[in-house]
Design a protein around this motif. Structure first.
Motif, PDB file in Angstrom:
ATOM      1  N   ARG A   3       0.807  -1.222   0.000  1.00  0.00           N
ATOM      2  CA  ARG A   3       0.000   0.000   0.000  1.00  0.00           C
ATOM      3  C   ARG A   3       0.843   1.277   0.000  1.00  0.00           C
ATOM      4  NH1 ARG A   3      -4.274  -0.347   4.244  1.00  0.00           N
ATOM      5  NH2 ARG A   3      -5.144  -1.755   2.707  1.00  0.00           N
ATOM      6  N   LEU A   4       1.916   1.304   0.758  1.00  0.00           N
ATOM      7  CA  LEU A   4       2.739   2.506   0.874  1.00  0.00           C
ATOM      8  C   LEU A   4       3.960   2.495  -0.052  1.00  0.00           C
ATOM      9  CD1 LEU A   4       2.592   2.906   4.759  1.00  0.00           C
ATOM     10  CD2 LEU A   4       1.156   4.015   3.025  1.00  0.00           C
ATOM     11  N   HIS A   5       4.070   1.483  -0.882  1.00  0.00           N
ATOM     12  CA  HIS A   5       5.214   1.361  -1.783  1.00  0.00           C
ATOM     13  C   HIS A   5       4.991   2.129  -3.081  1.00  0.00           C
ATOM     14  CE1 HIS A   5       6.587  -2.734   0.099  1.00  0.00           C
ATOM     15  NE2 HIS A   5       6.607  -1.746   0.956  1.00  0.00           N
ATOM     16  N   ALA A   6       6.098   2.508  -3.700  1.00  0.00           N
ATOM     17  CA  ALA A   6       6.039   3.140  -5.025  1.00  0.00           C
ATOM     18  C   ALA A   6       5.758   2.042  -6.047  1.00  0.00           C
ATOM     19  CB  ALA A   6       7.365   3.819  -5.335  1.00  0.00           C
ATOM     20  N   VAL A   7       4.696   2.239  -6.845  1.00  0.00           N
ATOM     21  CA  VAL A   7       4.282   1.235  -7.829  1.00  0.00           C
ATOM     22  C   VAL A   7       4.099   1.919  -9.181  1.00  0.00           C
ATOM     23  CG1 VAL A   7       2.441  -0.394  -8.427  1.00  0.00           C
ATOM     24  CG2 VAL A   7       3.158  -0.164  -6.064  1.00  0.00           C
ATOM     25  N   VAL A   8       4.571   1.259 -10.257  1.00  0.00           N
ATOM     26  CA  VAL A   8       4.417   1.773 -11.618  1.00  0.00           C
ATOM     27  C   VAL A   8       3.875   0.659 -12.503  1.00  0.00           C
ATOM     28  CG1 VAL A   8       6.256   3.498 -11.401  1.00  0.00           C
ATOM     29  CG2 VAL A   8       6.813   1.215 -12.222  1.00  0.00           C
ATOM     30  N   PRO A   9       3.291   1.021 -13.661  1.00  0.00           N
ATOM     31  CA  PRO A   9       2.864  -0.019 -14.604  1.00  0.00           C
ATOM     32  C   PRO A   9       4.068  -0.876 -15.006  1.00  0.00           C
ATOM     33  CG  PRO A   9       1.972   2.107 -15.235  1.00  0.00           C
ATOM     34  CD  PRO A   9       2.959   2.354 -14.127  1.00  0.00           C
ATOM     35  N   ILE A  10       3.835  -2.160 -15.180  1.00  0.00           N
ATOM     36  CA  ILE A  10       4.940  -3.086 -15.434  1.00  0.00           C
ATOM     37  C   ILE A  10       5.684  -2.763 -16.731  1.00  0.00           C
ATOM     38  CG2 ILE A  10       3.633  -4.914 -16.607  1.00  0.00           C
ATOM     39  CD1 ILE A  10       5.284  -6.853 -14.715  1.00  0.00           C
TER      40      ILE A  10
END
Length: 98
Positions: free
Chosen positions: A54-61
Motif C-alpha cells: 500500500r505505501l510502496h512506489a508502484v508503476v505499470p509493469i
C-alpha cells in the motif's frame, strides 16, 4: 547481477505465460500489471491495495520494464567501453613485452 535478474523478470516473455497469456499472481490469480519499486517485483492490482504494498512506489509493469531495460543497456555500454580500453592496454603491454 541484480539488474540482469530484474530485466529477466520484467522481460515480455517473463511477464507473459504460454501463448500470449499474462502471468498471474500466485496469491490472487490476477494479472501482474504493476511493478513494486520497493520490492522490485511484479504485483497484481489486489496486491497493490494490500498492507504489504500500500505505501510502496508502484508503476505499470511496461514502464518499469522499459526503465530497467534502459538502465541495463547503459550498464552494458559502460562495460563494452571498459572492455575496449582494457583490450587496448593489453595490446600495448604485449607490444612492450615483445
Amino acid at each position: 547481477a541484480k539488474i540482469i535478474e530484474i530485466a529477466k523478470r520484467l522481460s515480455l516473455q517473463a511477464a507473459r505465460g504460454g501463448a500470449g497469456r499474462e502471468k498471474l499472481c500466485e496469491k490472487h490469480r490476477e494479472a501482474l500489471k504493476l511493478f513494486c519499486e520497493d520490492d522490485q517485483t511484479p504485483i497484481c492490482l489486489v496486491c497493490r491495495e494490500s498492507q504489504a504494498h500500500r505505501l510502496h512506489a508502484v508503476v505499470p509493469i511496461e514502464e518499469a520494464a522499459e526503465e530497467h531495460k534502459e538502465k541495463f543497456q547503459a550498464h552494458v555500454q559502460i562495460l563494452k567501453e571498459r572492455r575496449e580500453k582494457l583490450l587496448g592496454l593489453k595490446v600495448a603491454e604485449e607490444g612492450k613485452s615483445l
